[in-house]
Scaffold this motif. Structure first.
Motif, PDB file in Angstrom:
ATOM      1  N   GLY A   1       3.796  28.712  11.151  1.00 60.34           N
ATOM      2  CA  GLY A   1       2.681  29.644  11.092  1.00 60.34           C
ATOM      3  C   GLY A   1       1.371  29.002  10.713  1.00 60.34           C
ATOM      4  N   THR A   2       1.381  27.682  10.439  1.00 61.29           N
ATOM      5  CA  THR A   2       0.138  26.979  10.118  1.00 61.29           C
ATOM      6  C   THR A   2      -0.804  27.014  11.325  1.00 61.29           C
ATOM      7  N   ALA A   3      -2.066  27.293  11.076  1.00 62.34           N
ATOM      8  CA  ALA A   3      -3.047  27.359  12.167  1.00 62.34           C
ATOM      9  C   ALA A   3      -3.151  26.007  12.862  1.00 62.34           C
ATOM     10  N   GLN A   4      -3.191  26.027  14.194  1.00 62.67           N
ATOM     11  CA  GLN A   4      -3.220  24.796  14.970  1.00 62.67           C
ATOM     12  C   GLN A   4      -4.463  23.967  14.637  1.00 62.67           C
ATOM     13  N   GLY A   5      -5.591  24.614  14.447  1.00 65.94           N
ATOM     14  CA  GLY A   5      -6.822  23.890  14.135  1.00 65.94           C
ATOM     15  C   GLY A   5      -6.723  23.165  12.804  1.00 65.94           C
ATOM     16  N   THR A   6      -6.214  23.857  11.797  1.00 60.07           N
ATOM     17  CA  THR A   6      -6.045  23.220  10.484  1.00 60.07           C
ATOM     18  C   THR A   6      -5.082  22.046  10.579  1.00 60.07           C
ATOM     19  N   PHE A   7      -3.975  22.249  11.296  1.00 62.94           N
ATOM     20  CA  PHE A   7      -2.978  21.196  11.445  1.00 62.94           C
ATOM     21  C   PHE A   7      -3.591  19.971  12.113  1.00 62.94           C
ATOM     22  N   ASP A   8      -4.336  20.183  13.205  1.00 61.13           N
ATOM     23  CA  ASP A   8      -4.925  19.055  13.930  1.00 61.13           C
ATOM     24  C   ASP A   8      -5.918  18.288  13.067  1.00 61.13           C
ATOM     25  N   GLN A   9      -6.721  19.011  12.290  1.00 60.13           N
ATOM     26  CA  GLN A   9      -7.736  18.355  11.464  1.00 60.13           C
ATOM     27  C   GLN A   9      -7.092  17.516  10.357  1.00 60.13           C
ATOM     28  N   VAL A  10      -6.126  18.122   9.652  1.00 63.22           N
ATOM     29  CA  VAL A  10      -5.494  17.406   8.530  1.00 63.22           C
ATOM     30  C   VAL A  10      -4.724  16.196   9.042  1.00 63.22           C
ATOM     31  N   VAL A  11      -3.955  16.376  10.127  1.00 59.73           N
ATOM     32  CA  VAL A  11      -3.164  15.273  10.659  1.00 59.73           C
ATOM     33  C   VAL A  11      -4.085  14.163  11.182  1.00 59.73           C
ATOM     34  N   GLY A  12      -5.172  14.545  11.837  1.00 61.25           N
ATOM     35  CA  GLY A  12      -6.099  13.540  12.344  1.00 61.25           C
ATOM     36  C   GLY A  12      -6.714  12.711  11.237  1.00 61.25           C
ATOM     37  N   GLU A  13      -7.127  13.352  10.160  1.00 66.00           N
ATOM     38  CA  GLU A  13      -7.698  12.625   9.021  1.00 66.00           C
ATOM     39  C   GLU A  13      -6.680  11.675   8.414  1.00 66.00           C
ATOM     40  N   LEU A  14      -5.423  12.146   8.317  1.00 69.24           N
ATOM     41  CA  LEU A  14      -4.387  11.304   7.721  1.00 69.24           C
ATOM     42  C   LEU A  14      -4.082  10.101   8.603  1.00 69.24           C
ATOM     43  N   GLU A  15      -3.972  10.329   9.901  1.00 66.79           N
ATOM     44  CA  GLU A  15      -3.679   9.231  10.818  1.00 66.79           C
ATOM     45  C   GLU A  15      -4.741   8.135  10.741  1.00 66.79           C
ATOM     46  N   ASN A  16      -5.985   8.522  10.649  1.00 65.78           N
ATOM     47  CA  ASN A  16      -7.081   7.558  10.659  1.00 65.78           C
ATOM     48  C   ASN A  16      -7.257   6.818   9.329  1.00 65.78           C
ATOM     49  N   SER A  17      -6.698   7.370   8.247  1.00 66.16           N
ATOM     50  CA  SER A  17      -6.912   6.751   6.933  1.00 66.16           C
ATOM     51  C   SER A  17      -5.677   6.024   6.392  1.00 66.16           C
ATOM     52  N   LEU A  18      -4.520   6.189   7.020  1.00 65.50           N
ATOM     53  CA  LEU A  18      -3.311   5.529   6.524  1.00 65.50           C
ATOM     54  C   LEU A  18      -3.461   4.011   6.607  1.00 65.50           C
TER      55      LEU A  18
ATOM     56  N   ASN B   1       0.821  -1.213   0.000  1.00 66.42           N
ATOM     57  CA  ASN B   1       0.000   0.000   0.000  1.00 66.42           C
ATOM     58  C   ASN B   1       0.858   1.268   0.000  1.00 66.42           C
ATOM     59  N   TRP B   2       2.110   1.142  -0.458  1.00 65.03           N
ATOM     60  CA  TRP B   2       3.014   2.301  -0.471  1.00 65.03           C
ATOM     61  C   TRP B   2       2.426   3.464  -1.260  1.00 65.03           C
ATOM     62  N   ALA B   3       1.936   3.197  -2.463  1.00 57.23           N
ATOM     63  CA  ALA B   3       1.409   4.272  -3.311  1.00 57.23           C
ATOM     64  C   ALA B   3       0.206   4.937  -2.651  1.00 57.23           C
ATOM     65  N   LYS B   4      -0.652   4.148  -2.002  1.00 59.86           N
ATOM     66  CA  LYS B   4      -1.837   4.708  -1.340  1.00 59.86           C
ATOM     67  C   LYS B   4      -1.416   5.634  -0.199  1.00 59.86           C
ATOM     68  N   ALA B   5      -0.445   5.198   0.617  1.00 60.23           N
ATOM     69  CA  ALA B   5       0.019   6.033   1.725  1.00 60.23           C
ATOM     70  C   ALA B   5       0.666   7.304   1.214  1.00 60.23           C
ATOM     71  N   ALA B   6       1.439   7.198   0.112  1.00 60.24           N
ATOM     72  CA  ALA B   6       2.089   8.379  -0.456  1.00 60.24           C
ATOM     73  C   ALA B   6       1.055   9.361  -0.991  1.00 60.24           C
ATOM     74  N   GLU B   7       0.031   8.864  -1.692  1.00 54.29           N
ATOM     75  CA  GLU B   7      -1.026   9.732  -2.204  1.00 54.29           C
ATOM     76  C   GLU B   7      -1.699  10.504  -1.063  1.00 54.29           C
ATOM     77  N   MET B   8      -2.062   9.803  -0.016  1.00 55.55           N
ATOM     78  CA  MET B   8      -2.749  10.452   1.102  1.00 55.55           C
ATOM     79  C   MET B   8      -1.869  11.516   1.756  1.00 55.55           C
ATOM     80  N   SER B   9      -0.601  11.205   1.951  1.00 52.62           N
ATOM     81  CA  SER B   9       0.300  12.138   2.629  1.00 52.62           C
ATOM     82  C   SER B   9       0.547  13.382   1.788  1.00 52.62           C
TER      83      SER B   9
END
Length: 636
Positions: free
Chosen positions: A314-331, A280-288
């Motif tokens: 300078g990235t907003a903490q809320g945006t960072f948390d949301q994007v990282v959370g979605e990525l963690e749950n879908s990897l 699933n290397w390609a899938k993980a790379a696409e998501m990241s």
């Protein structure tokens, strides 16, 4: 008896004779016409329209050209069925048998660790013993297997050149299959690496004879990539890959497509290799990559199944948390994510300690800054001297025992990364490792990225700003054959190659010209070149041709004496056959006395694109579907 009675009787007999003659002639004509008509009609009914019929009295003559002996016999038999066979006179001819078409000559040579095998059909005019001897020089006489058949037909044009080139290619390729005919040579071989593959393709293309169709299928084994890495960045310098690895062509295309959607432009490539940690290397790379695009900047780094995502400062903490959370749950399973949101630095804080190693374009290496202890300093100096040379390394770094515990690893890793550059610098701080510079290796970014990922660990950050420069690439920096000829013409335009009168000896004033041409050819590498000698029309034609050949050979010998590799050069004398000016004037004759350097190139080869442009074209198609010569020499 009275005279009148005699006259009457004679007249009667004469009239009877004339009547009989006329009657007989009419009867013969009727017989001829009926016979000729009947025979012709019978021949036409049987499709023998090539046969001609002529009659003379009672005899019927058959003429024409019969396609075969069988057709000829059938025509005679058909005519004999209409008239008496004794009256049929055969004057027909047989069509000459068509010349047999020469067979297709081909030679296939296989080379592996067991030796060389030859098979195929070659002309009888080919020197078979010389061919076997040439191959024996490559692998040994006992390792050449001869399975050739021979046919006694003329040697096709181009055959000898194609065979000679095939043997030359075989000498370069220990594991190969060479297929040869008079017009084409196909080379199938395995190279040890991608770099060796590029060099072999360049050398074989340059050495091919003129007019020969050349097919090269040289493959390189897929490299084992350890760690299996990928690094994608979005920053002020643009959107780019520092490193990209894929296990299949499909995975490569998926990763490049994801990068295109994230804003990647220009050329990019992905190394296909072995060692992927998950299917699933390609899938993980696409998501990241998609997640990094949502953050608007930063970097994502893969080291096997470990992923490090660093957002832009300078990235907003809320945006960072949301994007990282979605990525963690879908990897996919196996992959682990370490996400970093850099803190804004304190403007009043003191700058961090650093270690800097620089390498100049001349190869001089200087180390300065801080090193944690004496043992690390000695190790760094020894490592640098081993990699760059003991005479070019200068150290001015001082010892600082307050540095972090991983400082020695960071220093040695940075020096190892510096070895991938032609010139540049490595800067090491407690929080970052920065590699900048220029390289002649297209894969340098990927190598450095894998190295830093493996040695520093998944939680560390690093940046790579390495520029590939073609002039530093030992293969790509070679001038093209056309550029080589252009440079030679410039030299000849300033001073021509002249000879002593009536001789093939290069005069003293022209030796510098030959020196300059030799330097150009040394830089050009192996190219297919013809050195042509030309004269004016004065003197006998045979003598002019011999003199031009000798002068062309003298130039070739002069280049060889100057250590130019001339194995792919030929010397040819044209005599007075190809004037470029009027031989009726002294100036014209002077122009016609010349040496010409002519490039000999094979026919171009079509290659299939596998670059980013091909991916972009495929992507664009899918999107559309979804919406709906030389100077004279002197002969005086």
């Amino acid at each position: 008896m009275r005279l009148s009675s005699i006259f009457i009787i004679a007249t009667t007999f004469l009239a009877a004779g004339i009547i009989s003659l006329v009657t007989a002639s009419f009867a013969v004509t009727m017989i001829e016409e009926n016979s000729e008509y009947g025979v012709r009609q019978a021949l036409d009914e049987k499709g023998l329209t090539w046969a001609e019929v002529h009659s003379n009295g009672l005899q019927v003559y058959l003429t024409g050209t019969a396609p075969s002996e069988a057709n000829r016999f059938l025509a005679v038999s058909t005519a004999g069925s209409v008239v008496d066979a004794a009256r049929v006179i055969d004057k027909m001819e047989l069509a000459q048998s068509q010349r047999l078409t020469p067979p297709h000559f081909s030679l296939e040579i296989l080379r592996n660790d067991s030796g060389i095998s030859m098979m195929g059909l070659i002309p009888a005019g080919t020197d078979r013993d010389a061919l076997i001897s040439d191959l024996a020089d490559i692998v040994g006489e006992d390792d050449v297997s001869d399975l050739l058949d021979v046919a006694d037909y003329p040697v096709p044009d181009g055959w000898e050149d194609a065979v000679r080139y095939g043997i030359e290619a075989l000498d370069r390729l220990p594991r190969s299959k060479i297929s040869i005919d008079a017009e084409r040579v196909r080379v199938i071989a395995m190279a040890d690496s991608e770099d060796a593959q590029r060099k072999l393709e360049a050398a074989l293309t340059r050495a091919a004879p003129a007019g020969l169709r050349l097919g090269l299928e040289i493959s390189a084994p897929r490299p084992v990539i350890t760690p299996f890495s990928l690094r994608f960045l979005i920053d002020e310098d643009g959107v780019r890959f520092d490193s990209c690895s894929a296990d299949t062509e499909e995975a490569r295309d998926r990763i490049l497509q994801a990068a295109l959607r994230a804003g990647l432009t220009g050329k990019a490539s992905c190394t296909i290799g072995l060692g992927v940690p998950s299917p699933n290397w390609a899938k993980a790379a696409e998501m990241s990559i998609k997640a990094l695009g949502k953050l608007g900047g930063g970097s994502v780094t893969f080291a096997d199944a470990d992923i490090t995502l660093v957002a832009v400062e300078g990235t907003a903490q809320g945006t960072f948390d949301q994007v990282v959370g979605e990525l963690e749950n879908s990897l996919p399973e196996v992959f682990t994510l370490h996400a970093v949101l850099p803190k804004t630095p304190d403007a009043n804080a003191e700058g961090p300690p650093e270690f800097v190693a620089t390498m100049s374009p001349e190869g001089l290496v200087q180390m300065r800054g801080r090193i944690s202890d004496e043992l690390t300093r000695d190790a760094a100096i020894s490592f640098a001297q081993a990699k760059f040379g003991s005479d070019v390394v200068h150290n001015s770094a001082r010892i600082d025992e307050t540095l972090p515990r991983d400082w020695p690893v960071r220093v040695l890793t940075g020096l190892e990364a510096l070895t991938q550059l032609s010139n540049g610098a490595v800067t090491i701080t407690p929080d970052n490792v920065t590699v900048t510079g220029n390289t002649g290796n297209q894969d340098a970014k990927a190598v450095i990225s894998r190295l830093l990922s493996e040695k520093l660990g998944e939680a560390e950050t690093f940046s790579i700003n390495v520029t590939y420069q073609e002039k530093l690439d030992p293969v790509a920096s070679l001038p093209t054959p056309e550029e080589c000829i252009s440079r030679i013409k410039e030299i000849q335009g300033q001073r021509k190659i002249s000879f002593e009168p009536g001789s093939d000896t290069i005069d003293g004033a022209s030796r510098q010209t030959v020196d300059q041409i030799a330097e150009v050819l040394k830089a050009c590498g192996p190219i297919k070149l013809e050195i042509g000698g030309h004269t004016d029309s004065q003197g006998r034609e045979t003598m002019n041709q011999q003199l031009s050949q000798a002068r062309a050979q003298a130039v070739l010998n002069g280049l060889r004496a100057r250590r130019v590799l001339t194995s792919s050069f030929t010397a040819k004398g044209y005599g007075e056959a190809e004037p470029i000016a009027n031989n009726g004037t002294e100036d014209g004759r002077e122009e016609n006395r010349r040496i010409e350097f002519k490039l000999i190139r094979p026919e171009p080869i079509n290659e299939t694109e596998t670059t980013l442009e091909a991916v972009e074209r495929d992507s664009g198609s899918d999107a559309a579907a979804s919406e709906d010569e030389g100077t004279p020499d002197d002969k005086n």
